[in-house]
Design a protein around this motif. Sequence first.
Motif, short mmCIF file in Angstrom:
data_model
loop_
_atom_site.label_atom_id
_atom_site.label_comp_id
_atom_site.label_asym_id
_atom_site.label_seq_id
_atom_site.Cartn_x
_atom_site.Cartn_y
_atom_site.Cartn_z
N ASP A 32 -6.12 5.59 7.77
CA ASP A 32 -4.82 5.25 7.18
C ASP A 32 -5.08 4.49 5.73
O ASP A 32 -5.87 3.55 5.87
N THR A 33 -4.13 4.63 5.08
CA THR A 33 -4.09 3.80 3.73
C THR A 33 -3.99 2.13 3.81
O THR A 33 -4.73 1.42 3.26
N ASP A 55 -2.80 8.89 5.22
CA ASP A 55 -2.38 9.00 6.43
C ASP A 55 -2.25 10.30 7.05
O ASP A 55 -2.61 11.35 6.38
N VAL A 57 -0.50 12.87 8.37
CA VAL A 57 0.74 13.67 8.01
C VAL A 57 0.33 14.99 7.35
O VAL A 57 -0.67 14.99 6.55
N TYR A 61 6.14 12.42 3.26
CA TYR A 61 7.07 11.54 3.76
C TYR A 61 7.20 10.26 3.23
O TYR A 61 6.16 9.55 2.93
N TYR A 64 4.69 7.21 3.62
CA TYR A 64 3.07 7.47 4.07
C TYR A 64 2.23 8.30 2.63
O TYR A 64 3.24 8.83 1.73
N GLU A 65 1.14 8.09 2.75
CA GLU A 65 0.25 8.63 1.56
C GLU A 65 -0.24 9.83 2.42
O GLU A 65 -1.28 9.86 3.17
N ALA A 66 0.10 11.03 1.89
CA ALA A 66 -0.37 12.46 2.36
C ALA A 66 -1.51 12.89 1.55
O ALA A 66 -1.80 12.57 0.62
#
Length: 184
Positions: A32-33, A55, A57, A61, A64-66
């Motif tokens: 995760d970031t 993140d 995902v 969203y 969050y960093e997709a």
Amino acid sequence: MPLPDHKLIICGIPELPHHAMLGVSHVLSIIDTHEPRPPALDEFYDIDHELIRFDDVVAEYPGYEACAPHHIERLLDFGERAHARAGSHMLIHCHAGISRSQAAAGILMCQHAPGREEESFLRLLELRKHGWPNTRMVEFADQLLKREGALLRGLQAYRVALIAAKPHLRDVIRNIGRGHELPE
């Protein structure tokens, strides 16, 4: 073309200490970031380490960093380095060893084995007893490798086989908000 014969371990952060003395040459961390670098990585010596942060995902969203194509480009560059070293021993981890690391392992097995995408993803069943690879990562890798949906078909074959072996996972996948990824 056969699947790469590199040794490959998939795990989560809590399992990292168990693999530190196994001769790992390449470590791919996808976390995760805002997650700190796992201290257990300090126990791995003389490794090629790539740390990629996004993140877990499967869509954009707020907050969050997709995963984005540049993340997968870095993953593929890591794969090139590992592939270039004879006898490489890769360890791929994310937070839990279920989604991002599974997707990365499938992608890296496909990278130098065009036409073997289904076999590559089905091999995940042997490497880790549970997992649900991140679809977004596989979509970007399919585009970057110009496989015209072959990686996504491999991912689908994996999911069909996994659900056939463990039907109770349907409810788990639905409960984590990824029911749309379930095979029909």
